[in-house]
Each structure stands twice: as C-alpha cells, then as structure tokens.
Design an enzyme around this catalytic site. Structure first.
Site, short mmCIF file in Angstrom:
data_model
loop_
_atom_site.label_atom_id
_atom_site.label_comp_id
_atom_site.label_asym_id
_atom_site.label_seq_id
_atom_site.Cartn_x
_atom_site.Cartn_y
_atom_site.Cartn_z
N ARG A 73 0.75 -1.18 0.06
CA ARG A 73 -0.04 -0.12 -0.20
C ARG A 73 0.85 1.15 -0.13
O ARG A 73 0.72 2.26 -0.71
CB ARG A 73 -1.05 0.04 1.24
N GLN A 104 -9.75 9.87 8.45
CA GLN A 104 -9.67 8.50 8.75
C GLN A 104 -8.72 7.85 8.05
O GLN A 104 -8.18 6.73 8.06
CB GLN A 104 -11.05 7.73 8.23
N VAL A 106 -4.81 7.27 6.31
CA VAL A 106 -3.57 7.08 6.82
C VAL A 106 -2.49 7.58 5.55
O VAL A 106 -1.37 7.36 5.97
CB VAL A 106 -3.28 5.63 7.39
N ASP A 107 -2.99 7.95 4.64
CA ASP A 107 -2.20 8.17 3.38
C ASP A 107 -1.34 9.35 3.37
O ASP A 107 -0.42 9.49 2.59
CB ASP A 107 -2.92 8.00 1.98
N HIS A 122 -6.88 7.77 12.42
CA HIS A 122 -6.52 6.23 12.49
C HIS A 122 -5.07 5.92 12.29
O HIS A 122 -4.72 4.97 11.75
CB HIS A 122 -7.15 5.14 11.18
N CYS A 130 7.52 1.26 17.69
CA CYS A 130 8.16 -0.08 18.25
C CYS A 130 7.19 -0.79 19.22
O CYS A 130 6.51 -0.29 19.91
CB CYS A 130 9.33 0.41 19.12
N CYS A 153 16.21 -0.13 19.35
CA CYS A 153 16.09 -0.92 20.57
C CYS A 153 16.35 -2.55 20.29
O CYS A 153 16.50 -3.27 21.04
CB CYS A 153 15.18 -0.76 21.54
N GLY A 190 -16.72 11.11 1.41
CA GLY A 190 -15.94 10.13 0.93
C GLY A 190 -15.82 9.04 1.86
O GLY A 190 -14.89 8.31 2.04
N ASN A 216 -20.49 12.27 -1.50
CA ASN A 216 -20.34 10.81 -1.75
C ASN A 216 -20.63 10.28 -3.16
O ASN A 216 -21.66 10.80 -3.53
CB ASN A 216 -20.76 10.02 -0.59
P1 OAD Z 1 -14.86 2.93 2.73
O1 OAD Z 1 -13.97 2.29 1.65
O2 OAD Z 1 -15.74 2.30 3.62
O3 OAD Z 1 -15.87 3.93 1.95
C1 OAD Z 1 -15.58 5.00 0.97
C2 OAD Z 1 -16.47 5.86 0.62
O4 OAD Z 1 -16.08 6.74 -0.44
C3 OAD Z 1 -17.63 5.03 -0.15
O5 OAD Z 1 -18.92 5.22 0.79
C4 OAD Z 1 -17.69 5.43 -1.44
O6 OAD Z 1 -19.12 5.43 -2.15
C5 OAD Z 1 -17.09 6.94 -1.54
N1 OAD Z 1 -16.27 6.99 -2.54
C6 OAD Z 1 -15.53 6.51 -3.47
N2 OAD Z 1 -14.76 7.30 -4.37
C7 OAD Z 1 -15.50 8.51 -4.23
C8 OAD Z 1 -15.09 9.72 -4.80
N3 OAD Z 1 -14.19 9.90 -5.92
N4 OAD Z 1 -15.90 10.87 -4.48
C9 OAD Z 1 -16.67 10.74 -3.30
N5 OAD Z 1 -16.94 9.65 -2.50
C10 OAD Z 1 -16.34 8.34 -2.96
O7 OAD Z 1 -13.60 3.98 3.53
P2 OAD Z 1 -13.97 4.79 5.02
O8 OAD Z 1 -15.16 4.95 5.28
O9 OAD Z 1 -12.76 5.48 5.04
O10 OAD Z 1 -9.68 1.52 8.94
O11 OAD Z 1 -13.30 3.49 5.78
C11 OAD Z 1 -13.39 3.58 7.16
C12 OAD Z 1 -12.32 2.84 7.77
O12 OAD Z 1 -12.54 1.39 7.58
C13 OAD Z 1 -10.88 3.25 7.18
O13 OAD Z 1 -10.10 4.22 7.87
C14 OAD Z 1 -10.15 1.87 7.31
C15 OAD Z 1 -11.14 0.93 6.99
O14 OAD Z 1 -10.83 -0.35 7.61
C16 OAD Z 1 -8.37 1.53 9.14
O15 OAD Z 1 -7.58 1.08 8.38
C17 OAD Z 1 -8.22 1.44 10.70
#
Ligand code: OAD
Length: 244
Positions: A73, A104, A106-107, A122, A130, A153, A190, A216
């Site tokens: 990634r 949310q 991490v990029d 996140h 560590c 360490c 998003g 979204n």
């Molecule tokens: P998701 O992958 O669950 O959701 C992404 C959302 O973005 C979806 O609702 C899509 O419809 C929308 N989407 C996609 N492309 C888009 C665009 N170009 N413009 C607007 N909307 C768009 O991602 P998160 O909600 O961020 O946790 O997921 C939450 C957490 O679940 C993440 O932080 C991660 C994951 O497991 C960890 O890694 C701890």
C-alpha cells in the site's frame, strides 16, 4: 425537492457564513488519486480479509504478512498525488476562524496538500511504532527494507495505525469531538460512515446544531440525516462547494 444545483447554492451559503467548521474525510477522497478504498467496487476488503491484516492478533501471528500488505500500500500511495478535493480543503482552512479536518485516512495526502489543522483518527502509514519500547518514528522508505522494520532498541516495529479492536488515540479523538460539538458546518466526504467511533461524529454535529453536508459517490447511512447530500466525485464537488 431541491435540484443538486440549488442545493449547491444553499451549501455554499452555509459554508460562506460559517465561522467554525469540521470536516470528516474517508478513503473516497483519495480514490481519484488512485488509492483503493476499503469497501465498494475495487475496495481492499473485497480481496483481503481485515482479520488477517488489520488486527493486533494478525500482526502477532504473522508480522511479515501484515508488513508486506502495508509495504504494498505504501508503494501505491507513494506514486499518488493529492487531488482537487485535498487541495480545496487545504485552501479552505485559512479562510475559517475555527477549522479542523478530521480524517480516517492514513495516506498523508491531506498533509501533502498543505492541510495543517488535521486530526488523524486512524494513524499514519508513514509512521512506525516500536512493539517493545513504544518509540515512534517517521519511515518513508519505499520499498521498505528491512521488512519488518526494526527499532533502535532491536525490536520489530509495527505500522502506527489503529487496527480493528484497538482504541483511537485519546487526544486526537478529544480534539475531534470538541471541533464537532462547536461546528456550524460539518462536512463529510468519501466515507461509508460505518466504522465507529468516527462514524458517530456527523450525528453528534447534527445534534449540536451544525448544518450537515455530505459528499459521496453513493448514498450512505448518513444521507438521510444530512441537511444536504451530494452525489458525485469529491474532486469535482469540493472545488464547486468550497471555491472562493
Ligand atoms: P470506505 O472504503 O468504507 O468508503 C469509501 C466511501 O467513499 C464509499 O462510501 C464510496 O461511495 C465513497 N467514494 C468512493 N470514491 C469516491 C469519490 N471519488 N468521491 C466521493 N466519494 C467516493 O472507506 P472509509 O469510510 O474511509 O480503517 O473506511 C473507514 C475505515 O475502514 C478506514 O479508515 C479503514 C477501514 O477499515 C483502518 O484502516 C483503521
């Protein structure tokens, strides 16, 4: 029913008047930069099991496998550039008295676009922690060597990311809750809005009186709650909503 065009004017008016703003972003904001989301078409959780890769148990069982996934990634993210949505948020920040971008993701693309008032719920894929002494450090090596990386360490390091089953960093969460409670406008971009506690912030904002605006690709559990919900790409909608 309002057309998307008149809703846009209404959202722009709320945005122009707001003196305190909070924004919550998810993986969808980086989709147009070429970074896969987690759910939906092409989502990471369609091809990988979170239990095998994003839990403390998975790391304890097979740190090499977990690191290989994160290294892959990191390679994708290193090739990516912030898009128009990241830039629109960075340019909005200095125009508002009280601003917090809660992500949310991490990029690191919000940092690279110039956002400064940033709460990373996140963690950060470019930071390592560590497993023995708890020391944190930046590590931006791509490809990542050695794998797993090691602390001074001698112990192995883990990605400084909040995995399923782990608590969010307390101070960052507090900061997010405070900004949410005071926001006049709360913008959600998003995110599928199903991973808690992050997903509870928009409802908290709405209850505290904020105008809740969602951007979204598709409807989410938040769409019915939002005052204004826009369907489309963040890279197109955010410049239209936030452009001066
Ligand atoms: P998701 O992958 O669950 O959701 C992404 C959302 O973005 C979806 O609702 C899509 O419809 C929308 N989407 C996609 N492309 C888009 C665009 N170009 N413009 C607007 N909307 C768009 O991602 P998160 O909600 O961020 O946790 O997921 C939450 C957490 O679940 C993440 O932080 C991660 C994951 O497991 C960890 O890694 C701890």
């Amino acid at each position: 029913m309002l057309t998307q065009m008149s809703s846009l004017e209404s959202a722009r008016a709320s945005i122009a008047q707001a003196r305190s703003v909070a924004v919550l972003t998810g993986a969808g904001i980086s989709q147009e930069s070429g970074i896969p989301t987690f759910r939906g078409p092409g989502g990471l959780w369609r091809n990988f099991r979170a239990e095998d890769l994003a839990t403390p148990e998975a790391f304890a069982r097979d740190p090499q496998l977990v690191w290989e996934w994160y290294a892959w990634r990191r390679g994708i993210i290193a090739q990516a550039q912030p898009n128009a949505a990241h830039h629109a948020l960075a340019e909005w920040e200095p125009r508002v008295e009280s601003f917090l971008l809660i992500t949310q993701n991490v990029d690191g693309l919000h940092d690279r676009a110039g956002s400064q008032k940033l709460a990373k719920l996140h963690g950060d894929i470019w930071q390592v922690l560590c497993t023995r002494c708890g020391r944190r450090e930046r590590n931006e090596l791509v490809p990542l060597e050695p794998l797993p990386p090691r602390c001074l360490c001698g112990a192995i390091q883990r990605p400084d990311i909040v995995w399923f089953g782990e608590a969010l960093p307390t101070e960052v969460w507090q900061q997010a809750v405070e900004a949410t409670a005071h926001a006049q406008v709360f913008l959600v971009v998003g995110t599928s809005a199903i991973v808690h506690p992050a997903a509870s912030l928009p409802a908290m904002a709405r209850e505290a009186g904020a105008v809740l605006i969602e951007v979204n690709f598709e409807p989410t559990p938040l769409s019915a709650l939002a005052d204004l919900s826009f369907r489309g790409k963040a890279g197109e909608l955010l410049p239209a909503l936030l452009g001066a």
